[in-house]
Design a protein around this motif. Sequence first.
Motif, PDB file in Angstrom:
ATOM      1  N   THR A  51       0.823  -1.202   0.000  1.00 17.48           N
ATOM      2  CA  THR A  51       0.000   0.000   0.000  1.00 17.48           C
ATOM      3  C   THR A  51       0.862   1.258   0.000  1.00 17.48           C
ATOM      4  O   THR A  51       0.667   2.173  -0.799  1.00 17.48           O
ATOM      5  N   ARG A  54       2.807   1.705  -3.173  1.00 14.90           N
ATOM      6  CA  ARG A  54       1.907   2.114  -4.250  1.00 14.90           C
ATOM      7  C   ARG A  54       1.600   3.606  -4.170  1.00 14.90           C
ATOM      8  O   ARG A  54       1.605   4.308  -5.176  1.00 14.90           O
ATOM      9  N   GLU A  55       1.311   4.074  -2.967  1.00 13.20           N
ATOM     10  CA  GLU A  55       0.984   5.496  -2.835  1.00 13.20           C
ATOM     11  C   GLU A  55       2.194   6.361  -3.175  1.00 13.20           C
ATOM     12  O   GLU A  55       2.055   7.443  -3.752  1.00 13.20           O
ATOM     13  N   ARG A  58       2.368   6.354  -6.941  1.00 12.10           N
ATOM     14  CA  ARG A  58       1.325   7.221  -7.472  1.00 12.10           C
ATOM     15  C   ARG A  58       1.733   8.681  -7.359  1.00 12.10           C
ATOM     16  O   ARG A  58       1.489   9.490  -8.260  1.00 12.10           O
TER      17      ARG A  58
ATOM     18  N   VAL B  14      -8.230   5.650 -10.697  1.00 16.19           N
ATOM     19  CA  VAL B  14      -7.583   6.693  -9.910  1.00 16.19           C
ATOM     20  C   VAL B  14      -7.565   8.010 -10.677  1.00 16.19           C
ATOM     21  O   VAL B  14      -7.926   9.066 -10.148  1.00 16.19           O
ATOM     22  N   THR B  51      -9.225   2.532  -1.337  1.00 17.45           N
ATOM     23  CA  THR B  51      -7.885   2.464  -1.926  1.00 17.45           C
ATOM     24  C   THR B  51      -7.740   3.461  -3.075  1.00 17.45           C
ATOM     25  O   THR B  51      -6.783   4.225  -3.132  1.00 17.45           O
ATOM     26  N   GLU B  55      -5.413   6.878  -3.298  1.00 18.83           N
ATOM     27  CA  GLU B  55      -4.355   7.103  -4.278  1.00 18.83           C
ATOM     28  C   GLU B  55      -4.601   8.398  -5.044  1.00 18.83           C
ATOM     29  O   GLU B  55      -3.663   9.115  -5.397  1.00 18.83           O
ATOM     30  N   ARG B  58      -3.543  11.155  -2.707  1.00 23.79           N
ATOM     31  CA  ARG B  58      -2.080  11.215  -2.651  1.00 23.79           C
ATOM     32  C   ARG B  58      -1.524  11.919  -3.876  1.00 23.79           C
ATOM     33  O   ARG B  58      -0.586  12.704  -3.792  1.00 23.79           O
ATOM     34  N   SER B  59      -2.096  11.604  -5.025  1.00 28.30           N
ATOM     35  CA  SER B  59      -1.613  12.223  -6.256  1.00 28.30           C
ATOM     36  C   SER B  59      -1.799  13.734  -6.202  1.00 28.30           C
ATOM     37  O   SER B  59      -0.896  14.503  -6.536  1.00 28.30           O
TER      38      SER B  59
END
Lengths: 237, 237
Positions: A51, A54-55, A58, B14, B51, B55, B58-59
């Motif tokens: 996790t 992945r973040e 991203r 996402v 999830t 993400e 976060r982006s």
Amino acid sequence: MMQDAKPDAGPGLVQETIGVITQHIRAHELGPGDKLPSESSLAKELNISRTVVREAFRSLAAMRLIDLSVGKRAKVASIDHGAMSLMIEHGVITEQINVQQIYDVRRTIETRTVTLAALRRSDAEAESIMRHALEMQAHVDQADLVMEHDLAFHLDIARASRNPVFVVIVGAFQGVSRQSWPIGWKSRAPGEERASMIATHIGIAEAINAGDPQRASNLMSAHFDDSAKALLLAGLT
Amino acid sequence: MMQDAKPDAGPGLVQETIGVITQHIRAHELGPGDKLPSESSLAKELNISRTVVREAFRSLAAMRLIDLSVGKRAKVASIDHGAMSLMIEHGVITEQINVQQIYDVRRTIETRTVTLAALRRSDAEAESIMRHALEMQAHVDQADLVMEHDLAFHLDIARASRNPVFVVIVGAFQGVSRQSWPIGWKSRAPGEERASMIATHIGIAEAINAGDPQRASNLMSAHFDDSAKALLLAGLT
DNA sequence: TCAATAAACCTGTCATACAGGTTTAAGCTA
DNA sequence: TAGCTTAAACCTGTATGACAGGTTTATTGA
């Protein structure tokens, strides 16, 4: 290969992982296209969950430092204006930046790119720039076509400057420019005013082709004066 | 409030969610500090997993469009050069951009900021700029102090231009500048050469204080000529 | 009315699972 | 042995559920 990330509450695991990945790129001297470790291998190596990795990926992808695609491993990316575009747009939408300020920046940058383009352009570049100007003239009745060739014209000039930073910056402003452009266009009377605006573009293309940086720069500056004024008249602060 | 995201394979969930969130900011006319929906509520609303929402958040945080903090809801962020700094650094590290190109961009931008600063600066701004120049002179033996005041000097000038886009761009280059600065400093002989470099800064501060954009701009341009030459002599392409 | 406290909510991280897409290895055929 | 086919191994995208803290809101008691 790399040490464990300390379980530090401060910056957060994701932020630290971003640091680890950029360090990895640095340490291994990776260039555009080179592959990064897989999410799972990184997770295992750093003793964190997928996790978090992945973040981090991203986040890097959002800044366009890496490219993601399904099934394949992440790759180091080529510089690109995507992220900066979004940042600028966000600034405008949230009213932290106004259109006049953007035009001031564009004028500053583009009087320089056009100067450099006149000095450094290849023949192919000069021709491409001129072609966009002529296409604007040829389709003066179709605003959307004029706009696209206008944008491509300015971007091609940035490319001809041979400085990728200018290309990124000019590209970054194209998103917001797409929104303000029609306003400026409508504020110019069909006929004389629009023709004159396009004539300036052709003049710039000629100056670049002739290798005359001074004339190119003067015309570009005049063009931005004119555009900023047009937007101001249309009520765009 | 918003429709479901189509299960489209193209851009990915996402990416779509990022779009939904920016649209939300637009539609609700949110400004810096305003709160966004929680991850779970967005997930439920769009019929996607948390999830994906995470993400997306976060982006956006990576691009500095929003601020995240634990326990609290995400907030719309103020513009800031953090993301652009990383992008530039990445470009340099991966050898897509070289230091000379950065100096050309800086010169282009900063001859403009200094011009605007001379025209628009408040008294407090003029004083702050001058103070940094004087601190450089006062600590000429401590390179790190000279550098920090040098960087702050240039950033303050950008602020005095009253155009936040210039501030972001100048700020974005400070990361890489921190790495090349010591090289330029070492390449200047202690004594005469370093004193002259600092004297230029003081001259710029004086011109800004005197409201003389022409002189300020000329001095700034000369400063960048000099700096670029110093780095070139030190072997930095 | 106000302050202390509990409940509800929220984010950060983890583990697990599975559907596809991609690369690699194995095996088979000619 | 060379080349092609196919299966295995690997990888990313997304979902679900869980729990530790931090934050906000509601409740309760004085």
